[in-house]
Structures are given as C-alpha cells and as structure tokens.
Design a protein around this motif. Structure first.
Motif, short mmCIF file in Angstrom:
data_model
loop_
_atom_site.label_atom_id
_atom_site.label_comp_id
_atom_site.label_asym_id
_atom_site.label_seq_id
_atom_site.Cartn_x
_atom_site.Cartn_y
_atom_site.Cartn_z
N PRO A 12 8.64 5.46 4.45
CA PRO A 12 8.26 4.07 4.22
C PRO A 12 7.30 3.50 5.25
N GLU A 13 7.29 4.06 6.46
CA GLU A 13 6.37 3.52 7.48
C GLU A 13 5.00 4.17 7.43
N LEU A 14 4.86 5.19 6.60
CA LEU A 14 3.54 5.81 6.44
C LEU A 14 2.68 4.91 5.56
N GLU A 15 1.53 4.57 6.03
CA GLU A 15 0.53 3.94 5.16
C GLU A 15 -0.36 5.07 4.65
N ASP A 16 -0.34 5.30 3.34
CA ASP A 16 -1.14 6.41 2.82
C ASP A 16 -2.48 5.97 2.27
N PHE A 17 -2.74 4.66 2.32
CA PHE A 17 -4.04 4.14 1.90
C PHE A 17 -4.35 2.88 2.72
N GLY A 18 -5.62 2.72 3.05
CA GLY A 18 -6.05 1.49 3.69
C GLY A 18 -7.54 1.34 3.55
N ASP A 19 -8.01 0.10 3.51
CA ASP A 19 -9.45 -0.10 3.58
C ASP A 19 -9.76 -1.44 4.23
N ALA A 20 -11.03 -1.63 4.56
CA ALA A 20 -11.42 -2.82 5.31
C ALA A 20 -12.90 -3.10 5.11
N VAL A 21 -13.24 -4.37 5.27
CA VAL A 21 -14.64 -4.80 5.27
C VAL A 21 -14.94 -5.46 6.60
N LEU A 22 -16.03 -5.03 7.23
CA LEU A 22 -16.46 -5.60 8.51
C LEU A 22 -17.87 -6.14 8.39
N VAL A 23 -18.15 -7.19 9.15
CA VAL A 23 -19.51 -7.71 9.23
C VAL A 23 -19.92 -7.69 10.70
N GLY A 24 -21.05 -7.06 10.96
CA GLY A 24 -21.54 -6.93 12.33
C GLY A 24 -22.32 -8.14 12.79
N ASP A 25 -22.49 -8.23 14.11
CA ASP A 25 -23.20 -9.38 14.69
C ASP A 25 -24.66 -9.42 14.28
N ASN A 26 -25.20 -8.33 13.78
CA ASN A 26 -26.59 -8.32 13.32
C ASN A 26 -26.70 -8.43 11.80
N GLY A 27 -25.59 -8.72 11.13
CA GLY A 27 -25.63 -8.90 9.68
C GLY A 27 -25.37 -7.64 8.88
N ALA A 28 -25.28 -6.50 9.54
CA ALA A 28 -24.92 -5.26 8.83
C ALA A 28 -23.45 -5.34 8.42
N THR A 29 -23.13 -4.68 7.31
CA THR A 29 -21.76 -4.73 6.81
C THR A 29 -21.22 -3.32 6.59
N GLN A 30 -19.90 -3.24 6.56
CA GLN A 30 -19.25 -1.94 6.33
C GLN A 30 -18.05 -2.12 5.41
N HIS A 31 -17.88 -1.17 4.52
CA HIS A 31 -16.57 -0.99 3.90
C HIS A 31 -16.15 0.44 4.16
N PHE A 32 -14.90 0.62 4.51
CA PHE A 32 -14.39 1.99 4.59
C PHE A 32 -13.01 2.03 3.96
N ARG A 33 -12.68 3.23 3.49
CA ARG A 33 -11.31 3.47 3.05
C ARG A 33 -10.84 4.78 3.64
N VAL A 34 -9.57 4.82 3.96
CA VAL A 34 -8.94 6.01 4.49
C VAL A 34 -7.67 6.24 3.68
N ASP A 35 -7.29 7.51 3.54
CA ASP A 35 -6.10 7.79 2.75
C ASP A 35 -5.56 9.17 3.06
N TRP A 36 -4.35 9.41 2.59
CA TRP A 36 -3.68 10.72 2.73
C TRP A 36 -3.48 11.35 1.36
N PHE A 37 -4.50 11.27 0.51
CA PHE A 37 -4.39 11.76 -0.86
C PHE A 37 -5.33 12.91 -1.19
N THR A 38 -5.78 13.67 -0.21
CA THR A 38 -6.58 14.85 -0.54
C THR A 38 -5.76 15.76 -1.46
N PRO A 39 -6.30 16.07 -2.64
CA PRO A 39 -5.54 16.90 -3.59
C PRO A 39 -5.38 18.34 -3.08
#
Lengths: 360, 360
Positions: B235-262
C-alpha cells in the motif's frame, strides 16, 4: 502487417463496407471554413451516404468542393438545404465559435448534425446545444478525426477492448501541428474568440481519446496552461498548450498540443499516443515513424507479457465510425459515439481552456 | 552512427578519457543499499579515480562489491574511511532517507560526497545539506544517472547546446521501470518514508533533465499526482506518478514515472525524453527502440529544418560527467554540475512529492 515476433495475438477487425445503398442516406455540407469537411464527407460517402448538397457563402470554396465531389449540387442558401426533407444529416466545418449556432439551426430543421471539432467554444454554447438535442431528439456529432479517421487509433481501441494492456491507467498524447506559411491561414485562425484557444481547438482530439481509451465518463481538468513561444506577430495565437486530467475511474491523462512542427518533418505532425495499462502499453505513431523516411504511417507498438509487437496498419483497419454513424442516424442508436461522450469531450476542452494559465 | 539523410550536421563529441593518473584521486564507497553504487564507481574509475575502500554493515553486499572491483579494501567501519585523509570523495547509495545524514558526515570529514539519486527526501534534509555545504565548502553531488550515464542523453545536451532545436520550450519525460519479482526488493523499497515517494525517487531524474536541457534555474511544480494502481499488497508503494513544472524562463515540463514495465519488454524500461524547441525537437529512446528487437539502445531522433535524423550513439559519446566531477573536486570548479543545480533538482522533486494528490 509487420510483426517482429512469433505468436501475434492481435489483428485488426475487417475493413468496413458501405452500410446503405445509394440514395438511402442523404447528406449535405454547409460551411466549408475548415478543410476537415472533406474528410468528413469522404468518410460518410465511403460508408454509403449520398452527398446531395453543398452550401457556403464563399463561391470559391463551393467550386472547389464540387470538383472534389462531382454530382453534389450547390445550394443557393443554407435554407434550401435545411428545407429539403431528403437530407438526414448536415456536415459542417464552420469557424469554430459559429459551429454551435449552425448546429442548432440544423437540429431545429429536424436533421442530425456532424461538425468538425472543436464542436463549440463556450459552456453557454454547450448548454444551448444540449437543450436543442433534448428538444429535437437530433444528434450533435463531432469529427474527432485524430481517433476516428486514423487507422492506428482505431486499432488501438480494438486492442484495448481485447484486453491487450489490462486496465488503461494513463495516456500521454502529443498533438504537434505544422502552421505552414502563417499568412496562408484565414484571419479567424488567429483570433482566440473565433478559434477557441489551442486547448479547445486541437486539444479536443486529445481529450476525446482519453475518454474513449480509458472508459472515462467524466473527468476533472487538474491543470492546464498555454503560451505563445514563437509567434509574436500573432498575439492571440496560442502555439503551445498542455493539460492534466483525472477521470472518474482514476485514469489520468496528460496531453500537449503545439504549432511547432519543424519544416524538415516529412508530414504535418508527429502525432503520438501512449496508453499505459496495468498489463502493457501501446504507442501510436500516427502519421510518421520519425527518422525512418519510409513514408509509412499508422504504426502501432504493443508491449505486454507476450513481448514487443509492431503493427503497421495503413489500409488494414478502416474507419468504422462513419458507417456506424449512418446507422445510428437511421435507427436512433448510439454505436458510433454517444451524445454524452461527444458533449463531455467538448465540455472538458472548454474547461481546460477556461482555466488555463498563460505561461508565456 | 546511423543517419537516414544526407547532410548530417551534428556529431557527438569525442569519448572522454581518464583525467587523472592512478592514485591521484582516491575514492571510497559507503552504503551499498542500491545497485546504482556500481554505476557510480564504474563511471569514476573509468575516468581515472582509484577506488580504495568499501564499507557496508552487510558483509554480503561488501563481498559482492569486492568481487566487482578487485583491489578495493573492505573497511571495518565508516569511520575508517572518513578518517583516511587520502580519500577525496565518497560514493554512496544508502536507503534514500538516510542519504543526507551520511552526506553530512562525509562532508564534515572534509570529503566530497557523491550520492545516488534521489539525494534526500525532505526539505529539512535539504536545509541541513545546504548548511553543511556552506560550512565545509565540500560538494554534495548526485548521480542523476538517466542523464549522466546514458549516451543518448549526453548527446541530446550537446545537440541543444549546438542550437539544433532552437530554444527548448517543453519536455515530456517517461520513466517507466520494471519492478520484477516484488519479493526480490528490499523492505525499504515499499516504505514511503524510506524511499521518499515515486516523484522524489525516480521523478528526480526527470526534474534534473528539465533543469539541464531547458536551462532552468528555478521552477514551480504546478501540479503533481501519485497512485497505486496495481500493487494492493504494497500500500505504501506508489506505482504511478506525474507532474507538471514551469521554469523561471517559461519552459515547461511534464513527466510521468511508473512501475508498470511489462514482462515482455526486452529491457527494464522504455525510458523516453521528448524535447520540443522553437526550431525542432529531439526524441530519446534511451534503452530500447521498442518493437525493433535488435538489442540496441541510445537512439536519438532529431527533427528540425534540415529534416529527420536518427542517431544510434551507443559507444560513441561516453560519459563526460565523471571526469569533470573528478576535476571539479580537485580544482573546486563546477563544470560537471553546479551545487545549486543538484540541490534545485532535489528541492523540486521533494516539492512535487509533498504536494502530490493521491489519485488512486
């Protein structure tokens, strides 16, 4: 179909054929502002529809359309089409913020409506469209072409339905588009009130795919943002946008859309869809297998317990939506797409746009 | 290097060579809880470092390490290493929430610290680490391996520096990982306080890449979310997560991480990075060119005004970070990575984790 492993377990279903005989299902086209109207009419004609009329205030657009669809009659007015009881469905690709008003007129004339995406640009328009559907019992259907008219995308739906990746839990969608010569675009393309903003416009494809692939009935836009990073001459153009949605079943989506397709790409956009499930994932390279320079498209990559599989499905899947839509109109069923689904995607793309932070 | 077009404009810089002679830069390894410590020591040894000591409370882990690095001495205690004035830098891969405390001890002993990512798990630890860096003048460096130890990722940095895609405006990063036999993982892998949460843990790679590729000095985590979609026994394992970041110069990021490699994927994860710039974009397929079944890795796709290019750079770029880090330690420079950058990535991954919505 390419397959790099033994034991291919998945195959596209058969290509759809016409579902009605000539003259059995008569359609018309009104408002040719976006070229998508050609794809819409093609799809329906291939599925057996009879394209009887076309109308647009711009005679040049009509002339071009008639060349593409010989046999279609140019109407003198919108009313001439709306008053023709033979016409069962009207296809249209009006300026985006005028699509709803046209749809209401079409439905009030007793006909089903099939509009290019985005189908509307405000929550007020959405309410009016819903109310008219309730009053008239007509359909307000939408050409979400990046799923409905892309064989890789159709095949992905079949794979998911067959259980190939377990339960879908997350989608990443990239919808890059080429702007081409900026002066070649009509004025309304650069006016936000008219095109609706990038998340409403090309973002609508993405949200519709999320609802469909993940079996989501409702969703919340958790975050969205837009910017103009490279087109200072067109201040109302948003050339980048992205959003994160969470569905009522816990599935999540991130998508980004942009107008930054480089000049050197061999097609208009490297559209991708990545669908992560509990038992595998699918990647779609819809329009190009980048870097291969082989002019192919509709690449589907499936990875699950059986290994890595690569399908190239151009010409092998077809577009069942159009025949289903015709039969839905005739039998008042909802096999092609439910009204609820079409409106929910519309609502969410408007909400994503309304709450978007302007980053740049 | 494969190139599908004429006129290739970009080439990797030469492979780095050892930067010091044997014995000139002595290092040690303390805390072998994560296998990354092997990669860290390999990188430094290949760049000329002399690996003198190893210590871990678990004798079995030490035994295995000594087999990999013949000539290394097993110390009786951490103190034996910290008291050896010859040792200039200590590599470690402790349980994640213990990495900072160890780093503080290392720096207080007058040595530089090189830890596996994530380098810490809380803002309090970050403050303590910063304070110790200020007091001791030592370095708290981090093994963000998914950029530093992946030739495709190094080459992407070179391409961006050469202007190949104009100004980077958005990054999408996918960090899928294979969990393997869940019982083969140590207990701490499943305890959130210890591993820090998925966004802090494997998300740290992603955020570091955003800061690096987009030239971002500071950023805001606009939205983040985590869930457990497929591992109810943990139950304490997070098997998925993602986030959106905005940089100080206006660049943006989305990333996702997971433990679902088949199970059927030919490697541990189909790690990808997509960097969109104003003049082109780069896609990295770091560990596998999915569906090709050719056992290759380090695929770099570059699309800009010159066309589509495909590079396969395994063995052609090397890992300049390690030699730069050695020279930074000797000359007190910051060419490998600035302290500010290492800490900013750490801070943002902790913030992404702290503010994450639990979706499932």
């Amino acid at each position: 179909m390419a397959d790099n492993r033994d034991g291919m377990n998945y195959a596209p279903k058969g290509k759809p054929a016409p579902v009605v005989k000539p003259g059995e299902f008569v359609i018309a086209a009104i408002a040719l502002d976006h070229g998508h109207v050609y794809g819409m009419c093609n799809g329906l004609v291939e599925a057996g529809a009879t394209l009887k009329w076309v109308y647009d205030a711009d005679a040049k657009k009509v002339e071009h359309f008639v060349k593409e669809f010989p046999g279609v009659k140019a109407a003198d007015s919108e009313a001439e089409i709306l008053n023709d009881p033979e016409v069962k469905l009207v296809c249209s690709a009006a300026v985006t913020n005028l699509r709803c008003a046209l749809g209401i007129r079409v439905m009030q004339a007793g006909k089903d409506y099939f509009t290019d995406k985005a189908p509307l640009t405000s929550l007020e328009q959405l309410e009016a469209a819903k109310e008219t559907v309730r009053q008239t019992g007509r359909k307000y259907m939408v050409y979400y072409s990046e799923r409905l008219h892309v064989e890789a995308a159709v095949f992905a739906g079949q794979l998911i339905e067959q259980g190939a990746i377990g339960t879908p839990i997350h989608i990443d969608g990239f919808g890059p588009h080429r702007i081409g010569d900026p002066k070649g675009r009509p004025d309304w393309f650069y006016k936000k009130e008219q095109y609706g903003g990038i998340l409403c416009d090309i973002g609508s494809h993405q949200i519709e795919q999320f609802l469909f692939y993940c079996g989501v009935k409702d969703a919340v836009v958790k975050y969205s943002e837009v910017g103009n990073y490279g087109h200072p001459d067109y201040p109302e153009l948003e050339d980048f946008g992205d959003a994160v949605l969470v569905g009522d079943n816990g599935a999540t989506q991130h998508f980004r859309v942009d107008w930054f397709t480089p000049d050197g790409l061999s097609t208009w956009g490297d559209g991708r869809t990545f669908i992560l499930g509990t038992k595998g994932y699918i990647e779609l390279r819809k329009y190009v297998n980048v870097g291969m320079m082989d002019k192919t498209s509709n690449h589907v990559f499936l990875v699950n317990q059986d290994g890595e599989q690569h399908f190239e499905v151009t010409g092998k899947v077809g577009y069942p939506y159009f025949g289903q839509l015709i039969l839905d109109c005739i039998h008042r069923t909802e096999n092609a797409m439910t009204q609820e689904h079409a409106f929910k995607a519309a609502e969410l793309c408007v909400r994503a746009q309304l709450q978007a932070e302007r980053i740049k």
